[in-house]
Design a protein around this motif. Structure first.
Motif, short mmCIF file in Angstrom:
data_model
loop_
_atom_site.label_atom_id
_atom_site.label_comp_id
_atom_site.label_asym_id
_atom_site.label_seq_id
_atom_site.Cartn_x
_atom_site.Cartn_y
_atom_site.Cartn_z
N CYS A 55 3.45 -14.14 -3.32
CA CYS A 55 4.61 -13.31 -3.67
C CYS A 55 4.92 -12.25 -2.62
O CYS A 55 5.83 -11.44 -2.81
N GLY A 56 4.13 -12.21 -1.55
CA GLY A 56 4.37 -11.25 -0.49
C GLY A 56 4.08 -9.81 -0.87
O GLY A 56 4.61 -8.88 -0.25
N LEU A 57 3.23 -9.59 -1.85
CA LEU A 57 2.92 -8.23 -2.30
C LEU A 57 2.13 -7.49 -1.23
O LEU A 57 1.15 -8.01 -0.69
N VAL A 58 2.52 -6.25 -0.93
CA VAL A 58 1.78 -5.41 0.02
C VAL A 58 0.94 -4.37 -0.71
O VAL A 58 0.13 -3.68 -0.09
N ARG A 59 1.16 -4.23 -1.99
CA ARG A 59 0.36 -3.33 -2.82
C ARG A 59 0.30 -3.89 -4.23
O ARG A 59 1.11 -4.76 -4.61
N VAL A 60 -0.64 -3.39 -5.00
CA VAL A 60 -0.76 -3.83 -6.40
C VAL A 60 0.34 -3.18 -7.22
O VAL A 60 0.53 -1.97 -7.18
N ASP A 61 1.08 -4.01 -7.93
CA ASP A 61 2.17 -3.53 -8.78
C ASP A 61 1.59 -2.69 -9.91
O ASP A 61 0.75 -3.16 -10.69
N MET A 62 2.02 -1.43 -10.02
CA MET A 62 1.47 -0.53 -11.02
C MET A 62 1.75 -1.01 -12.45
O MET A 62 1.04 -0.62 -13.39
N ARG A 63 2.76 -1.84 -12.63
CA ARG A 63 3.03 -2.38 -13.97
C ARG A 63 1.89 -3.24 -14.47
O ARG A 63 1.65 -3.36 -15.67
N MET A 64 1.16 -3.85 -13.52
CA MET A 64 0.02 -4.68 -13.92
C MET A 64 -1.09 -3.84 -14.54
O MET A 64 -1.85 -4.32 -15.38
#
Length: 425
Positions: free
Chosen positions: A175-184
């Motif tokens: 998904c190309g994430l560069v950081r952990v999504d805080m919603r998770m």
């Protein structure tokens, strides 16, 4: 007003009858409803019309969509139990009928709002939130109890809406994430989190707030470290499987070995120059793969492991040194003597009792083959160890068919070294 969660209704009469409840909640939809009038409301004295109809609690499950109705809420709640409301748990104790309505796996913010509305209904006050109607719940309502979500492309990644709060397994790969999504990090029921094949460089310490997390997959990212904060979080009690292979990690902190529930650990294709020297504390570890790193030797406590599978292929293991490295101090310093006494007698210590740098010295103490400890006065020797002594299945360490690797040993005194010299030949 509705709340999606797991519900268990416990009758307080059961213990008196020698019976026990089954002790397991079911997925349900709780509705705070306004009761329909049994007779048309007539005018009150003074020309006023009847007020609001009393609220009731309606519990519907997938098997019983028509649900169970608890009609009287006003002054009928004996107690609210909300100690674990931040974990999505609470209990509402009714006077009549004498039951406890146990709620779990709820969204914490939704649960707090629902309980506030129930409190108002109990006091006979008007509930500001809109009340539901007494109608059977549709099957589509239960689809919100999604427990697994797999996303493997950017276009499928949710940007405008939250993840279902009930998720227990979440995969967001490629998904190309560069950081952990805080919603998770709001998914308090999460047990398995797969963030593999992204571009994450750093992990937030708040991952440690996922108190039920058992499996964490961070394979193929850009991580350069694994923080001490994560090692000292609630993951100590929950994390069983960790995959941080294909990253850029050079070393793991000493505190990493506090993750003592780990059974599965993958460290392949990093830049590791050493393993935590307290590796032997991972008593539950059964699968360890640290292939294609830059390990020159194994830590002394490695021999305390009891593995089913071990892969150390492709590391730059060095030949054992013939002569030991001697760092003996005679007589022992006061610091050395005190530290040995604290560790040998297992005296509790912490940064609130002694300076932080002394805690670090104690945390990194070396264990002699005799079982005693040393801080800065020791003899260091290197020998080879057959990896079959710690693992049932061993992948060859090189293309020559070897199953041996160099391991460091520490000795707290010259006497210990002399008694163990056969080990170092």
């Amino acid at each position: 007003m509705k709340l999606h969660c797991e519900v268990e209704v416990v009758s307080r009469h059961l213990p008196a009858l020698g019976l026990r409840n089954r002790g397991k909640g079911v997925r349900a939809v709780l509705s705070l409803c306004q009761q329909a009038p049994r007779t048309p409301p007539g005018p009150r004295a003074g020309g006023e019309r009847g007020g609001r109809h009393p609220a009731c609690l309606f519990i519907s499950t997938l098997k019983d969509k028509r649900g169970t109705r608890y009609e009287q809420l006003k002054e009928n709640i004996e107690q609210f139990f909300t100690k674990f409301v931040d974990e999505g748990k609470a209990t509402v104790r009714l006077k009549e009928p004498p039951v406890d309505i146990c709620l779990s796996k709820a969204n914490s913010s939704s649960l707090k709002g629902f309980l506030s509305a129930v409190r108002l209904a109990h006091r006979g006050c008007d509930v500001e939130a809109p009340l539901s109607t007494l109608t059977p719940v549709k099957t589509s309502e239960f689809e919100k109890f999604k427990t697994k979500m797999v996303i493997t492309s950017k276009k499928d990644y949710p940007l405008s809406k939250n993840f279902p709060y009930s998720l227990e397994h979440l995969q967001t790969s490629y998904c190309g994430l560069v950081r952990v999504d805080m919603r998770m990090l709001c998914l308090k029921n999460l047990r398995k989190l797969d963030l593999s094949h992204n571009h994450i460089k750093k992990l937030p310490a708040t991952i440690g707030d996922l108190i039920h997390l058992q499996e964490l997959n961070l394979n193929d990212n850009h991580l350069e470290s694994f923080s001490v904060a994560l090692c000292q979080s609630t993951l100590q009690k929950s994390l069983q499987s960790l995959d941080i292979s294909k990253n850029k990690i050079k070393a793991l902190p000493v505190q990493f070995c506090q993750l003592r529930e780990l059974t599965y650990l993958k460290l392949d294709d990093n830049e590791l120059i050493r393993l935590p020297f307290k590796m032997g504390q991972l008593r539950n570890l059964r699968f360890l793969s640290a292939a294609r790193n830059k390990l020159p030797f194994l830590p002394s406590e490695f021999k305390n492991l009891s593995l089913e599978y071990l892969d150390l292929f492709g590391n730059t293991f060095e030949q054992p040194k013939v002569l030991p490295v001697i760092h003996l101090q005679m007589p022992l310093t006061l610091l050395e003597s005190s530290a040995r006494t604290i560790l040998y007698n297992r005296i509790p210590y912490g940064s609130r009792i002694i300076p932080f740098h002394l805690c670090q010295d104690l945390d990194t103490a070396k264990t002699c083959v005799c079982g005693r400890y040393s801080i800065s006065s020791f003899i260091q020797g290197t020998t080879t160890m057959n990896l079959h002594s710690v693992a049932h299945t061993v992948v060859l360490v090189d293309n020559m068919g070897g199953t041996e690797a160099p391991i460091i040993s520490y000795f707290c005194s010259l006497a210990c070294y002399v008694n163990s010299c056969d080990m170092l030949k």
